[in-house]
Design a protein around this motif. Sequence first.
Motif, short mmCIF file in Angstrom:
data_model
loop_
_atom_site.label_atom_id
_atom_site.label_comp_id
_atom_site.label_asym_id
_atom_site.label_seq_id
_atom_site.Cartn_x
_atom_site.Cartn_y
_atom_site.Cartn_z
N ALA A 43 36.82 53.14 43.31
CA ALA A 43 37.24 52.79 44.44
C ALA A 43 38.82 52.55 44.71
O ALA A 43 39.27 51.82 43.71
CB ALA A 43 36.26 51.80 45.25
N MET A 44 39.17 52.65 45.92
CA MET A 44 40.73 52.45 46.28
C MET A 44 40.61 51.37 47.52
O MET A 44 39.73 51.63 48.11
CB MET A 44 41.46 53.49 46.37
N SER A 45 41.69 50.86 47.84
CA SER A 45 41.63 49.92 49.02
C SER A 45 43.05 49.74 49.69
O SER A 45 44.19 50.15 48.92
CB SER A 45 40.98 48.77 48.72
N SER A 46 43.20 49.27 50.69
CA SER A 46 44.60 49.07 51.41
C SER A 46 44.50 47.83 52.30
O SER A 46 43.40 47.35 52.71
CB SER A 46 44.92 50.14 52.07
N ALA A 47 45.67 46.94 52.35
CA ALA A 47 45.84 45.86 53.46
C ALA A 47 47.20 45.89 54.13
O ALA A 47 48.01 46.47 53.57
CB ALA A 47 45.31 44.64 52.79
N GLN A 48 47.31 45.08 55.13
CA GLN A 48 48.67 44.93 55.74
C GLN A 48 49.53 43.82 55.16
O GLN A 48 50.61 43.81 55.56
CB GLN A 48 48.25 44.79 57.11
N ASN A 49 49.09 43.22 53.83
CA ASN A 49 49.91 42.26 53.34
C ASN A 49 49.72 42.35 52.01
O ASN A 49 48.33 42.47 51.34
CB ASN A 49 49.76 40.84 54.08
N TYR A 50 50.53 41.64 51.12
CA TYR A 50 50.32 41.49 49.60
C TYR A 50 49.18 40.69 49.41
O TYR A 50 49.03 39.51 50.14
CB TYR A 50 51.40 41.13 48.85
N HIS A 51 48.51 40.94 48.22
CA HIS A 51 47.20 40.00 48.00
C HIS A 51 46.30 39.72 49.33
O HIS A 51 45.83 38.61 49.42
CB HIS A 51 47.72 38.84 47.69
N GLY A 52 46.08 40.69 50.15
CA GLY A 52 45.41 40.62 51.38
C GLY A 52 44.10 41.04 51.18
O GLY A 52 43.19 41.20 52.28
N GLY A 53 43.40 41.00 50.07
CA GLY A 53 42.08 41.36 49.77
C GLY A 53 41.79 42.42 49.04
O GLY A 53 40.57 42.93 49.21
N GLN A 54 42.81 43.48 48.92
CA GLN A 54 42.52 44.66 48.33
C GLN A 54 41.59 44.79 47.05
O GLN A 54 40.46 45.33 46.98
CB GLN A 54 43.65 45.49 47.94
N GLU A 55 41.70 43.64 46.12
CA GLU A 55 41.10 43.82 44.93
C GLU A 55 39.61 43.39 45.19
O GLU A 55 38.49 43.88 44.85
CB GLU A 55 41.64 43.08 43.89
N ALA A 56 39.68 42.19 46.07
CA ALA A 56 38.16 41.80 46.43
C ALA A 56 37.48 42.76 47.05
O ALA A 56 36.12 42.62 46.95
CB ALA A 56 38.27 40.63 47.31
N THR A 57 37.98 43.46 47.95
CA THR A 57 37.49 44.55 48.62
C THR A 57 36.68 45.59 47.86
O THR A 57 35.43 45.91 47.69
CB THR A 57 38.07 45.21 49.50
N ILE A 58 37.44 46.16 46.60
CA ILE A 58 37.05 47.18 45.68
C ILE A 58 35.73 46.39 44.92
O ILE A 58 34.68 46.88 44.79
CB ILE A 58 37.93 47.42 44.85
N LEU A 59 35.87 45.14 44.63
CA LEU A 59 34.90 44.46 43.83
C LEU A 59 33.71 44.28 44.61
O LEU A 59 32.46 44.52 44.14
CB LEU A 59 35.35 43.12 43.27
N SER A 60 33.80 44.18 45.81
CA SER A 60 32.69 44.02 46.71
C SER A 60 31.72 45.36 46.86
O SER A 60 30.80 45.07 46.80
CB SER A 60 33.21 43.33 48.26
N LEU A 61 32.69 46.33 46.93
CA LEU A 61 32.03 47.73 46.86
C LEU A 61 31.32 47.87 45.83
O LEU A 61 30.17 48.34 45.83
CB LEU A 61 33.01 48.69 47.28
N TYR A 62 32.08 47.63 44.76
CA TYR A 62 31.18 47.70 43.49
C TYR A 62 29.83 46.99 43.51
O TYR A 62 29.20 47.54 42.54
CB TYR A 62 32.21 47.26 42.22
N THR A 63 29.90 45.92 44.12
CA THR A 63 28.64 45.11 43.76
C THR A 63 27.44 46.06 44.19
O THR A 63 26.10 46.08 43.74
CB THR A 63 28.59 43.79 44.78
N SER A 64 27.69 46.67 45.49
CA SER A 64 26.52 47.80 45.87
C SER A 64 26.27 48.82 44.99
O SER A 64 25.16 49.02 44.73
CB SER A 64 27.20 48.39 47.27
N MET A 65 27.22 49.18 44.23
CA MET A 65 27.12 50.33 43.24
C MET A 65 26.51 50.08 42.20
O MET A 65 25.47 50.69 41.53
CB MET A 65 28.41 50.70 42.87
N TYR A 66 26.54 48.64 41.67
CA TYR A 66 25.50 47.97 40.64
C TYR A 66 24.10 48.03 40.94
O TYR A 66 23.32 48.45 40.00
CB TYR A 66 25.91 46.78 40.28
#
Length: 203
Positions: free
Chosen positions: A117-140
């Motif tokens: 997964a990949m992600s984007s936000a309108q500011n640095y450290h705006g939740g991009q990594e948290a969004t990816i990890l959140s998606l991965y939770t469903s994948m598990y």
Amino acid sequence: MANVKLAVIYYSMGGTNYQLAQWAEAGGKEAGAEVKLFKIPETAPKEVIEGNPGWKAHVEATGHVPEITLNDLEWADAIVFSIPTRFGNVPGQVKQFLDTTGGLWFHGKLVNKVVSAMSSAQNYHGGQEATILSLYTSMYHWGAIIAAPGYTDPVTFGAGGNPYGTSVTVDQNGKMIEDVEAAVKHQAKRTATVAEWVKKGLH
């Protein structure tokens, strides 16, 4: 590549994740995979979209891109998601689609899908990594195999690269601040390669 079928699935309001998805599509094809590009179905009210010129323009410009279906998910050996962050989580449109996959999950049709997964936000450290990890939770829960880029290539150390999945920052004009094309292509190629390993191991 042993007939790897890669689905690149994105959700985008302004075009950022559509661009990331197109780079992933190109990377998957360069790796020798059969690649199909899909978008997440839009659930926002039409009047809301009509009231946002940028959003409306993007919807109109991508009318040719097919919406992802459950049949497409079942078809794919590998999946690359590209989605924006919403308060550090996946957008409601993405969550709504994921919630329809219960039937496939129940019948074991999502097991061993290779996902990144990949992600984007309108500011640095705006939740991009948290969004990816959140998606991965469903994948598990799917029983999928996560093919995160890790530090498997020097490109990951560059702008926008991280071990969870490529992420970008977008300025107020909708322009990506980081140059992540190479990181995205590497991530897609890695996802397809891991899927090939899995397919060979299962047969």
